[in-house]
Every structure is written in C-alpha cells, then in structure tokens.
Design a protein around this motif. Structure first.
Motif, PDB file in Angstrom:
ATOM      1  N   TYR A  79       0.837  -1.199   0.000  1.00 52.60           N
ATOM      2  CA  TYR A  79       0.000   0.000   0.000  1.00 52.60           C
ATOM      3  C   TYR A  79       0.872   1.249   0.000  1.00 52.60           C
ATOM      4  O   TYR A  79       2.014   1.231   0.471  1.00 52.60           O
ATOM      5  N   ASP A  80       0.307   2.362  -0.513  1.00 58.36           N
ATOM      6  CA  ASP A  80       1.026   3.631  -0.454  1.00 58.36           C
ATOM      7  C   ASP A  80       0.643   4.379   0.822  1.00 58.36           C
ATOM      8  O   ASP A  80      -0.135   3.890   1.639  1.00 58.36           O
ATOM      9  N   ASN A  82      -1.256   6.739   1.247  1.00 57.10           N
ATOM     10  CA  ASN A  82      -2.669   7.114   1.276  1.00 57.10           C
ATOM     11  C   ASN A  82      -3.590   5.915   1.504  1.00 57.10           C
ATOM     12  O   ASN A  82      -4.809   6.052   1.441  1.00 57.10           O
ATOM     13  N   ARG A  84      -3.829   3.315  -0.416  1.00 60.49           N
ATOM     14  CA  ARG A  84      -4.242   2.675  -1.661  1.00 60.49           C
ATOM     15  C   ARG A  84      -3.289   1.535  -2.001  1.00 60.49           C
ATOM     16  O   ARG A  84      -2.098   1.603  -1.688  1.00 60.49           O
ATOM     17  N   ARG A  86      -0.676  -0.271  -3.922  1.00 58.05           N
ATOM     18  CA  ARG A  86       0.323   0.219  -4.869  1.00 58.05           C
ATOM     19  C   ARG A  86       1.026  -0.914  -5.608  1.00 58.05           C
ATOM     20  O   ARG A  86       1.677  -0.684  -6.626  1.00 58.05           O
ATOM     21  N   ASP A  99      -7.388  10.486  -8.974  1.00 58.10           N
ATOM     22  CA  ASP A  99      -7.287   9.433  -7.960  1.00 58.10           C
ATOM     23  C   ASP A  99      -7.875   8.109  -8.432  1.00 58.10           C
ATOM     24  O   ASP A  99      -8.266   7.273  -7.633  1.00 58.10           O
TER      25      ASP A  99
END
Length: 223
Positions: A79-80, A82, A84, A86, A99
């Motif tokens: 995940y990043d 934020n 999300r 990745r 986004d």
C-alpha cells in the motif's frame, strides 16, 4: 448492473478476455469500477480508488499492522501512504490526477468523459445507447429483449424457464432439487449437510467466481 457482473465474470471463466491479466467488473456503481487482477492463479479485485474488494473464502491470508490484507495465499499486497494498493505481486498500480487507477502492471486504463472505462491495454470497451457494454476487444456482446446477456463473441448464453442460466457456450449449468448449482460443464459442485459448498479448492478460483456470480444472478432474477 447484474448482467454486467455476469458478463465480466464469464470473460474471466472462459478465457475470452480483452486483457491478458486485467479484467473489468462493473458490478458496482459507474464511479467506482472494479478491476480483477489475475496473478498466480488468484483473482484479486481492486476498485478504481485503490481499495481491495476480495471475498477471500478459505485462502490463507496475512494482514499488516493496520489490519489490511498483505498476503493472499503467497501473493504480496503493498500500500502507499494514502492507504491505496500500490503493488500486487510484481504488478505496480499507478493513479491519475483524479485518484483513479490508471495503470496496472503494463496495462494502461483509460476513461471517457462519463467516467466509464474505455480501454484496458490494447483492448477497447464500447457501449450502446443504453449504456450497456456492446463490445470488448474483438468480442461483440448481444442482449435479449429481457436485457439479459445473450451472446459474448461466439459464446451463447441460454436461460431456463425459471430465468436461471442453463448454458454458457458448450458448458451446461445444472441445478439440484433445492435450486443450487450442481454442475458447471464437467465440474460437479457438492454440498455438506449444512448446505455449504465443499471442496472449494478443487473448483479453481475462476470457476468459483463464476459459480458465485451465477448464484447471485439467479437469486436477483428470482425477485
């Protein structure tokens, strides 16, 4: 949107797909598409905002310190900052300025002005005047007068008198006396005394997805 869910799950099952690794599931609302990323025999469902939508079933999983899925049966999820997704395995996920997912691995995702997915990699997705998918890559999609998917490419979809899916191409779908799916093609589905499907792992991830989709599709048609 139930016909669209069935449509894209069928593409995954049959192999008549418009991308080698990335499929599209439009079962949600038009503003939050779901992409199905096939990696190592698994179907990972990633929405267009970078969230996982997986029904894990009996697969072994690991979670990170934030309680997010970090490993599905050996497939690593990153995940990043934020939150999300990745990366899925060795496929990196990139996002556009709105986004939305814009690239998965080497497959670019394009959207039209109505926020519909227009292209995945080299394969174009076209829509008819009723906002239904009419073509995916080289495969035309036809509907019957009841708005049910009737044909995808050279694969015909037939229904029984109870409005249940009864055949997909050469694969017949049979039901038991309780209305449960008993067989898809040459794959038999058995249930335990509690009515739960058993030997799930023998079905394979693609067939299991199609099973669940047909079941959901039939249940909605019954109402």
């Amino acid at each position: 949107m139930k016909t669209i869910l069935f449509l894209f799950s069928f593409f995954i099952f049959s192999g008549a797909v418009y991308s080698q690794a990335i499929k599209l599931d439009l079962s949600g609302n038009d503003k939050n598409h779901v992409f199905i990323v096939q990696k190592d025999g698994l179907n990972v469902r990633l929405d267009s905002k970078g969230g996982l939508q997986n029904d894990i079933g009996d697969k072994p999983v690991k979670r990170d310190l934030n309680g997010r899925l970090s490993d599905i049966d050996g497939l690593v999820i990153d995940y990043d900052i934020n939150g999300r997704v990745r990366q899925i395995g060795d496929d990196r996920i990139d996002y556009d300025i709105n986004d939305r997912v814009r690239q998965i691995g080497n497959k670019r995702i394009d959207y039209d002005i109505n926020n519909r997915v227009r292209q995945i990699g080299d394969d174009r997705v076209d829509y008819d005047i009723n906002n239904r998918v009419r073509q995916i890559g080289d495969d035309q999609v036809d509907y019957d007068i009841n708005n049910r998917v009737r044909q995808i490419g050279d694969k015909r979809i037939d229904y029984d008198i109870n409005n249940r899916v009864r055949q997909i191409g050469d694969d017949r779908v049979d039901y038991d006396i309780n209305g449960r799916i008993r067989q898809i093609g040459d794959k038999r589905i058995d249930y335990d005394i509690n009515g739960q499907m058993r030997e799930i792992s023998d079905l394979g991830d693609n067939l299991l997805l199609l099973y669940k989709t047909i079941q959901s599709f039939n249940n909605k048609n019954a109402h």
